[in-house]
Design an enzyme around this catalytic site. Sequence first.
Site, mmCIF file in Angstrom:
data_model
loop_
_atom_site.group_PDB
_atom_site.id
_atom_site.type_symbol
_atom_site.label_atom_id
_atom_site.label_comp_id
_atom_site.label_asym_id
_atom_site.label_seq_id
_atom_site.Cartn_x
_atom_site.Cartn_y
_atom_site.Cartn_z
ATOM 1 N N ASP A 47 -24.869 48.944 9.553
ATOM 2 C CA ASP A 47 -24.077 49.708 9.114
ATOM 3 C C ASP A 47 -22.700 49.774 9.505
ATOM 4 O OD1 ASP A 47 -23.650 52.177 7.228
ATOM 5 O OD2 ASP A 47 -22.565 52.916 9.256
ATOM 6 N N TYR A 52 -13.968 50.488 9.300
ATOM 7 C CA TYR A 52 -14.022 50.174 10.609
ATOM 8 C C TYR A 52 -13.339 48.824 10.974
ATOM 9 C CZ TYR A 52 -18.041 53.400 10.381
ATOM 10 O OH TYR A 52 -18.903 54.498 10.116
ATOM 11 N N LYS A 77 -19.447 50.859 3.428
ATOM 12 C CA LYS A 77 -18.549 51.987 2.680
ATOM 13 C C LYS A 77 -17.402 51.760 2.249
ATOM 14 C CE LYS A 77 -20.610 54.403 6.818
ATOM 15 N NZ LYS A 77 -20.445 53.398 7.656
ATOM 16 N N HIS A 110 -17.424 56.660 1.523
ATOM 17 C CA HIS A 110 -17.424 57.134 2.707
ATOM 18 C C HIS A 110 -17.165 58.630 3.213
ATOM 19 C CE1 HIS A 110 -15.978 55.053 7.005
ATOM 20 N NE2 HIS A 110 -16.750 56.342 7.380
ATOM 21 N N ILE A 242 -28.629 55.418 12.382
ATOM 22 C CA ILE A 242 -28.080 54.345 12.759
ATOM 23 C C ILE A 242 -27.182 54.387 13.982
ATOM 24 C CG2 ILE A 242 -27.772 53.664 10.277
ATOM 25 C CD1 ILE A 242 -25.128 55.040 9.953
ATOM 26 N N LYS A 244 -25.253 53.523 17.273
ATOM 27 C CA LYS A 244 -24.305 52.250 17.788
ATOM 28 C C LYS A 244 -24.223 52.051 19.283
ATOM 29 C CE LYS A 244 -20.011 51.610 19.565
ATOM 30 N NZ LYS A 244 -19.429 52.108 20.867
ATOM 31 N N SER A 245 -24.396 50.869 19.830
ATOM 32 C CA SER A 245 -24.057 50.654 21.137
ATOM 33 C C SER A 245 -23.628 49.316 21.311
ATOM 34 C CB SER A 245 -25.283 50.831 21.911
ATOM 35 O OG SER A 245 -25.128 50.498 23.290
ATOM 36 N N VAL A 246 -22.628 48.970 22.320
ATOM 37 C CA VAL A 246 -22.361 47.554 22.332
ATOM 38 C C VAL A 246 -23.010 47.103 23.662
ATOM 39 C CG1 VAL A 246 -20.059 47.802 21.007
ATOM 40 C CG2 VAL A 246 -20.259 48.457 23.479
ATOM 41 N N ARG A 250 -28.841 49.273 26.006
ATOM 42 C CA ARG A 250 -29.011 50.271 25.268
ATOM 43 C C ARG A 250 -29.220 49.907 23.584
ATOM 44 N NH1 ARG A 250 -23.547 53.459 26.654
ATOM 45 N NH2 ARG A 250 -24.227 54.522 28.735
ATOM 46 N N ASN A 254 -32.552 51.591 22.199
ATOM 47 C CA ASN A 254 -32.728 52.376 20.717
ATOM 48 C C ASN A 254 -33.420 51.876 19.824
ATOM 49 O OD1 ASN A 254 -30.709 54.011 22.155
ATOM 50 N ND2 ASN A 254 -28.937 53.088 21.137
HETATM 51 P P1 NDP Z 1 -24.226 57.407 18.289
HETATM 52 O O1 NDP Z 1 -24.997 58.842 18.188
HETATM 53 O O2 NDP Z 1 -24.849 56.227 17.883
HETATM 54 O O3 NDP Z 1 -23.686 57.225 19.711
HETATM 55 C C1 NDP Z 1 -23.006 56.281 20.052
HETATM 56 C C2 NDP Z 1 -22.455 56.410 21.587
HETATM 57 O O4 NDP Z 1 -23.575 56.392 22.418
HETATM 58 C C3 NDP Z 1 -21.632 55.270 22.213
HETATM 59 O O5 NDP Z 1 -20.779 55.594 22.906
HETATM 60 C C4 NDP Z 1 -22.585 54.402 23.056
HETATM 61 O O6 NDP Z 1 -22.008 53.712 23.924
HETATM 62 C C5 NDP Z 1 -23.693 55.496 23.492
HETATM 63 N N1 NDP Z 1 -24.790 55.166 23.561
HETATM 64 C C6 NDP Z 1 -25.677 54.433 22.483
HETATM 65 N N2 NDP Z 1 -27.136 54.228 22.689
HETATM 66 C C7 NDP Z 1 -27.173 55.126 24.101
HETATM 67 C C8 NDP Z 1 -28.150 55.225 24.964
HETATM 68 N N3 NDP Z 1 -29.417 54.607 24.623
HETATM 69 N N4 NDP Z 1 -27.961 56.126 26.005
HETATM 70 C C9 NDP Z 1 -26.653 56.604 26.254
HETATM 71 N N5 NDP Z 1 -25.679 56.410 25.505
HETATM 72 C C10 NDP Z 1 -25.810 55.592 24.495
HETATM 73 O O7 NDP Z 1 -22.664 57.851 17.373
HETATM 74 P P2 NDP Z 1 -21.752 57.084 16.467
HETATM 75 O O8 NDP Z 1 -20.909 58.079 16.263
HETATM 76 O O9 NDP Z 1 -21.300 55.763 16.825
HETATM 77 O O10 NDP Z 1 -22.694 56.866 15.288
HETATM 78 C C11 NDP Z 1 -23.526 55.967 14.799
HETATM 79 C C12 NDP Z 1 -22.865 55.121 13.623
HETATM 80 O O11 NDP Z 1 -22.827 56.083 12.391
HETATM 81 C C13 NDP Z 1 -21.623 54.533 13.660
HETATM 82 O O12 NDP Z 1 -21.524 53.504 14.448
HETATM 83 C C14 NDP Z 1 -21.359 54.328 12.263
HETATM 84 O O13 NDP Z 1 -22.106 53.160 11.799
HETATM 85 C C15 NDP Z 1 -22.095 55.552 11.604
HETATM 86 N N6 NDP Z 1 -20.944 56.620 11.362
HETATM 87 C C16 NDP Z 1 -20.614 57.157 10.214
HETATM 88 C C17 NDP Z 1 -19.454 58.270 10.002
HETATM 89 C C18 NDP Z 1 -19.361 58.586 8.612
HETATM 90 O O14 NDP Z 1 -18.220 59.401 8.466
HETATM 91 N N7 NDP Z 1 -20.089 58.093 7.667
HETATM 92 C C19 NDP Z 1 -19.031 58.514 11.134
HETATM 93 C C20 NDP Z 1 -19.143 58.219 12.580
HETATM 94 C C21 NDP Z 1 -20.185 57.339 12.474
HETATM 95 P P3 NDP Z 1 -21.817 52.223 24.131
HETATM 96 O O15 NDP Z 1 -21.665 51.449 22.727
HETATM 97 O O16 NDP Z 1 -20.857 51.988 25.097
HETATM 98 O O17 NDP Z 1 -23.169 51.640 24.656
#
Ligand code: NDP
Length: 297
Positions: A47, A52, A77, A110, A242, A244-246, A250, A254
């Site tokens: 996604d 982005y 989006k 979006h 969906i 996210k993690s880099v 993780r 996930n």
């Molecule tokens: P998430 O709920 O996916 O959380 C992401 C955060 O959690 C990052 O800081 C990541 O850190 C951390 N993380 C990931 N996995 C773990 C784990 N297993 N344990 C601990 N920490 C973890 O939030 P997002 O807001 O990123 O949402 C996910 C996706 O949703 C986005 O990437 C995007 O594609 C979509 N989105 C859409 C929106 C919209 O308006 N339509 C708005 C917001 C998001 P790190 O990367 O450092 O590992």
Amino acid sequence: MATTLPTLTLNNGVTMPALGYGVFQTPPDETVAAVRAALDAGYRHVDTAAAYGNEREVGRAIRESGLNRDDVFVETKVWVSDYGYDQTLHAFEKSAGKLGLEQLDLLILHQPAPTRFDATLDAYRALERLLADGAVRAIGVSNFTPAHLDALLEATDVVPAVNQVELHPYFQQPEVQAADARHGIVTQAWSPIGGITFYPGWGDDRRSTLDDPTLAAIAAAHGKTPAQVMLRWHLQEGRSAIPKSVTPSRIAENLAVTGFELTADEVAAVDALDSGRRSGPDPEGERELFDLAIPEA
Ligand code: NDP
């Protein structure tokens, strides 16, 4: 117990992996490696979004993965500054061009733009055109309230396949989920593990879902992590999620959300965590960011 990742069948018959990989806030120079890690770990749904700024890198990662195009479900989006019929047709060209793809699996709006709702409707009519032409396999929306959905359905022909909204244990939007279900729309959770409750640098007055004692107790009972419990909860309630993690560990964590099942009591305990308070922007609001210009491909 089945360990294959679940899929969802959208309202037009297209199959979508329920668990996708999000790339919001993934810097472009980290995106190829992150998406490659996700694809190598087994994700088959990505996604992204025009806004982005990393569609080009998502496309490159998919090509470099060596996977068949048909094996990866690509969702992106259209940003608000590209709303309007012709503008949105062109927005498809921009996104597809950056991704390096002829056809997108899912293209969604979006945000609703409440003070430009006519342009929002025209943008959706362009998505309908793209669907009819086979340029996209499914279309949908994001951050739509039940009232936005009603207004959309009244004015257009194709029921969205997906509504992507803020949804985690602390903000569950039951009225949005009910409206989606009523219309046969898949609810897709953004911030599915509550990322927006603990985004680094976004203020520390929020309570992080990752520190929640109920989630910790359920996780301990299964030998899993709170993130895995939240993702399992989404899947058991029939949603797409969906995360996210880099971080490679993780990314893998996930995805390891099959092979265990939350009990009905555990699901109910997570349901009971809803605070009714959103952390993200109110979809009724107008945002300065709406004017962000999306570059050409
Ligand atoms: P998430 O709920 O996916 O959380 C992401 C955060 O959690 C990052 O800081 C990541 O850190 C951390 N993380 C990931 N996995 C773990 C784990 N297993 N344990 C601990 N920490 C973890 O939030 P997002 O807001 O990123 O949402 C996910 C996706 O949703 C986005 O990437 C995007 O594609 C979509 N989105 C859409 C929106 C919209 O308006 N339509 C708005 C917001 C998001 P790190 O990367 O450092 O590992």
